[in-house]
Enzyme design. Structure first.
Site, PDB file in Angstrom:
ATOM      1  N   CYS A 156      81.907  33.169  39.427  1.00  0.00           N
ATOM      2  CA  CYS A 156      81.112  33.402  38.219  1.00  0.00           C
ATOM      3  C   CYS A 156      80.520  34.809  38.200  1.00  0.00           C
ATOM      4  CB  CYS A 156      80.013  32.349  38.120  1.00  0.00           C
ATOM      5  SG  CYS A 156      80.665  30.686  37.856  1.00  0.00           S
ATOM      6  N   GLU A 183      78.300  29.271  34.014  1.00  0.00           N
ATOM      7  CA  GLU A 183      78.510  30.671  33.638  1.00  0.00           C
ATOM      8  C   GLU A 183      79.873  30.883  32.977  1.00  0.00           C
ATOM      9  OE1 GLU A 183      76.141  30.677  37.559  1.00  0.00           O
ATOM     10  OE2 GLU A 183      77.769  29.524  36.673  1.00  0.00           O
ATOM     11  N   HIS A 185      82.251  26.035  35.522  1.00  0.00           N
ATOM     12  CA  HIS A 185      80.854  26.255  35.902  1.00  0.00           C
ATOM     13  C   HIS A 185      80.078  26.672  34.650  1.00  0.00           C
ATOM     14  CE1 HIS A 185      81.739  27.202  40.424  1.00  0.00           C
ATOM     15  NE2 HIS A 185      82.384  26.119  39.992  1.00  0.00           N
ATOM     16  N   CYS A 188      77.987  31.709  41.852  1.00  0.00           N
ATOM     17  CA  CYS A 188      78.967  31.809  42.931  1.00  0.00           C
ATOM     18  C   CYS A 188      79.779  33.096  42.744  1.00  0.00           C
ATOM     19  CB  CYS A 188      79.885  30.585  42.928  1.00  0.00           C
ATOM     20  SG  CYS A 188      81.049  30.551  41.528  1.00  0.00           S
TER      21      CYS A 188
END
Length: 140
Positions: free
Chosen positions: A91, A60, A58, A88
């Site tokens: 993260c 992040e 992701h 999410c």
């Protein structure tokens, strides 16, 4: 951080999201920026889950790895995270474990997320004070 600076940083996060979807792999449109208290960009990253065949890639998570390497530390407490969409739970947890205590995001978490648990849910369980500003707009 000033609203104008946050808006500028959000524009950069959105540009990163555009990079994610423009790749041949058609990654999901997520971008992230790590900045110091004055708004200076330390690192930026985008989602590469499809390109890397890695569900943890992701924006992040990619940003954290870049920041740790660049700054040669795992303590990111002096920095602020700006993302185009609510992080999410994976993260959010990783960012909090890295010491990030200030978060700005644009869009709320997608209802299709699994688990349906985002930054605000994780923050409720975290120790210490954490600032979360959602719905950040690029107009300032």
């Amino acid at each position: 951080m000033e609203k104008r600076i946050v808006a500028q940083l959000m524009r950069v996060a959105i540009q990163e999201a555009k990079i994610a979807v423009s790749s041949k792999s058609a990654n999901r449109p997520f971008g992230a920026v790590l900045a110091d208290r004055t708004g200076k960009i330390i690192v930026k990253a985008h989602n590469t889950t499809k390109a890397d065949l890695d569900v943890t890639a992701h924006a992040e998570m990619n940003l954290l790895k870049k920041a740790f390497k660049k700054l040669r530390t795992v303590d990111l407490s002096p920095y602020t995270l700006i993302v185009n969409a609510e992080p999410c739970s994976m993260c959010a947890t990783a960012c909090i474990k890295a010491g990030i205590r200030t978060f700005y995001y644009g869009a709320p978490m997608e209802k299709s997320s699994n688990p349906l648990m985002g930054l605000r849910d994780v923050v409720k369980k975290a120790k210490g004070k954490i600032l979360v500003k959602g719905g950040v707009d690029i107009i300032a």
